[in-house]
Design a protein around this motif. Structure first.
Motif, PDB file in Angstrom:
ATOM      1  N   GLY A  81       0.809  -1.206   0.000  1.00  0.00           N
ATOM      2  CA  GLY A  81       0.000   0.000   0.000  1.00  0.00           C
ATOM      3  C   GLY A  81       0.845   1.259   0.000  1.00  0.00           C
ATOM      4  O   GLY A  81       2.061   1.210   0.147  1.00  0.00           O
ATOM      5  N   LEU A  82       0.176   2.366  -0.151  1.00  0.00           N
ATOM      6  CA  LEU A  82       0.836   3.678  -0.141  1.00  0.00           C
ATOM      7  C   LEU A  82       0.300   4.489   1.030  1.00  0.00           C
ATOM      8  O   LEU A  82      -0.892   4.446   1.337  1.00  0.00           O
ATOM      9  N   VAL A  83       1.192   5.208   1.674  1.00  0.00           N
ATOM     10  CA  VAL A  83       0.783   6.109   2.761  1.00  0.00           C
ATOM     11  C   VAL A  83       1.472   7.456   2.548  1.00  0.00           C
ATOM     12  O   VAL A  83       2.552   7.523   1.974  1.00  0.00           O
ATOM     13  N   PRO A  84       0.840   8.538   3.009  1.00  0.00           N
ATOM     14  CA  PRO A  84       1.488   9.835   2.866  1.00  0.00           C
ATOM     15  C   PRO A  84       2.755   9.911   3.712  1.00  0.00           C
ATOM     16  O   PRO A  84       2.836   9.276   4.771  1.00  0.00           O
ATOM     17  N   VAL A  85       3.720  10.684   3.260  1.00  0.00           N
ATOM     18  CA  VAL A  85       4.954  10.855   4.038  1.00  0.00           C
ATOM     19  C   VAL A  85       4.913  12.095   4.889  1.00  0.00           C
ATOM     20  O   VAL A  85       4.174  12.983   4.710  1.00  0.00           O
TER      21      VAL A  85
END
Length: 85
Positions: A81-85
């Motif tokens: 998945g992708l998460v904000p940095v």
């Protein structure tokens, strides 16, 4: 002192490699939980047992494709998945 050295060593590992280490640890635990031998898993995923052993010991860094093959071999699916940095 030893724990501090391990924490320092682990914190110096790049994030992408930590993902691989964590994923392999979870997959290995699942293989053991399901009582699947290295030989059996290697046969399921079309790999030689010594090659699988190297992956589990992280002597060889697996690609995402290989991680997914391993996951399928133990009845799992790799989910990234992708998460904000």
């Amino acid at each position: 002192m030893l724990l501090t050295n391990l924490e320092t060593s682990f914190s110096s590992i790049p994030v992408d490699e930590k993902f691989i280490i964590d994923t392999m640890a979870k997959l290995y635990a699942e293989r053991i939980k399901k009582n699947i031998s290295q030989q059996e898993l290697a046969e399921r995923i079309g790999m030689k047992q010594p090659q699988l052993a190297k992956l589990e010991l992280l002597e060889s860094i697996p690609t995402l494709k290989t991680l997914n093959r391993y996951a399928k071999g133990v009845g799992m699916k790799l989910n990234i998945g992708l998460v904000p940095v």
